[in-house]
Design an enzyme around this catalytic site. Structure first.
Site, PDB file in Angstrom:
ATOM      1  N   PRO A 246       0.793  -1.239   0.000  1.00 37.68           N
ATOM      2  CA  PRO A 246       0.000   0.000   0.000  1.00 37.68           C
ATOM      3  C   PRO A 246       0.824   1.287   0.000  1.00 37.68           C
ATOM      4  CG  PRO A 246       0.040  -0.950   2.185  1.00 37.68           C
ATOM      5  CD  PRO A 246       0.809  -1.893   1.310  1.00 37.68           C
ATOM      6  N   CYS A 247       1.540   1.534  -1.101  1.00 43.15           N
ATOM      7  CA  CYS A 247       2.306   2.772  -1.198  1.00 43.15           C
ATOM      8  C   CYS A 247       1.385   3.994  -1.240  1.00 43.15           C
ATOM      9  CB  CYS A 247       3.237   2.742  -2.407  1.00 43.15           C
ATOM     10  SG  CYS A 247       2.424   2.472  -3.989  1.00 43.15           S
TER      11      CYS A 247
END
Length: 280
Positions: A246-247
């Site tokens: 989850p950048c």
């Protein structure tokens, strides 16, 4: 893949972009609905079905004030924050279910000549995707406007691999992440090409709870490289697995979203959608 789900997301994205560009004017529901060529009633219903909350509530989750509040609340270390959410909480989904194995030099040398890669295309709440896997795990996942662009991006990662258009169990497990019922979720295995530093950064991203946000500086501290914020930003920008790693949950310390490989509007949409999933 111009299906209804994609059409719906494109309308949502257009609405988010309009709201963001005109936030000083505080556009009302009727105005935004007109912009996306829907009646206020249909727009409200479409938005609520997609986000799980009303447009008004969604706007709170993507506001600068909300981002600053989350960052302030999460000044404790990421691991402590994750622990506090409790093992049963869906917000710890990534930390519990996603494992990363780094590729060996032999696996990716000569442009992935020794790799057999399966790939397929899918829909998500945020547009079309391509997902690809080796026999060890998912090696690539990206948002793509069309199949050709998606495959081109995959091919650039592993130009000499042997490709088969085939949906396998590893890919299916990864795509399950978009379902609201995560009780049946199997462990998701990732098989990634990256340096030791990149792998450390990507593993740290998995510990950011869903519905929460972190900063580049916080991730640098998490991996014991407090002066490496810029290098952390570069590693985050080269994340090969959209959404699963989850950048999108990493923003600037000012509360502004910052960049995103797959577009800032999509990043805003994901942050708001996750906020709605964890706060309803």
């Amino acid at each position: 893949m111009n299906t209804q789900e994609t059409i719906n997301y494109n309308r949502i994205a257009e609405a988010i972009e309009y709201i963001r560009d005109h936030f000083k004017d505080q556009p009302n529901l009727d105005e935004v609905a007109e912009k996306v060529h829907l009646s206020p009633f249909h727009f409200q219903r479409l938005f609520s079905e997609w986000a799980g909350t009303s447009p008004k509530k969604f706007l709170q989750y993507i506001s600068l004030e909300h981002a600053k509040k989350l960052l302030k609340e999460n000044q404790a270390t990421i691991s402590e924050t994750a622990f506090e959410t409790g093992l049963s909480g869906t917000s710890r989904l990534h930390d519990l279910f996603v494992t990363i194995e780094g590729m060996t030099p032999a696996e990716y040398k000569n442009g992935g000549k020794n790799l057999a890669v399966n790939y397929s295309f899918a829909e998500s709440p945020f547009g079309n995707m391509i997902v690809a896997s080796t026999q060890k795990g998912v090696c690539f996942m990206a948002f793509a406007e069309d199949d050709e662009a998606g495959f081109r991006a995959l091919h650039e990662k592993f130009p000499n691999a042997r490709f088969s258009r085939k949906l396998d169990l590893l890919q299916q497990n990864a795509l399950f992440i978009f379902q609201n019922d995560w009780n049946k979720l199997s462990e998701i295995k990732l098989h990634l090409k990256g340096t030791d530093f990149q792998l450390k950064v990507w593993e740290a991203l998995l510990k950011i709870p869903m519905g929460q946000l972190s900063t580049y500086g916080s991730i640098a501290h998490q991996i014991a490289k407090p002066n490496a914020s810029r290098a952390v930003g570069t590693a985050i920008g080269s994340n090969p697995v959209a959404f699963l790693i989850p950048c999108h949950r990493v923003i600037r310390s000012s509360g502004m979203p910052g960049g995103y490989m797959w577009g800032n509007t999509r990043k805003t949409a994901i942050i708001g959608w996750e906020g709605a999933q964890t706060n309803h």
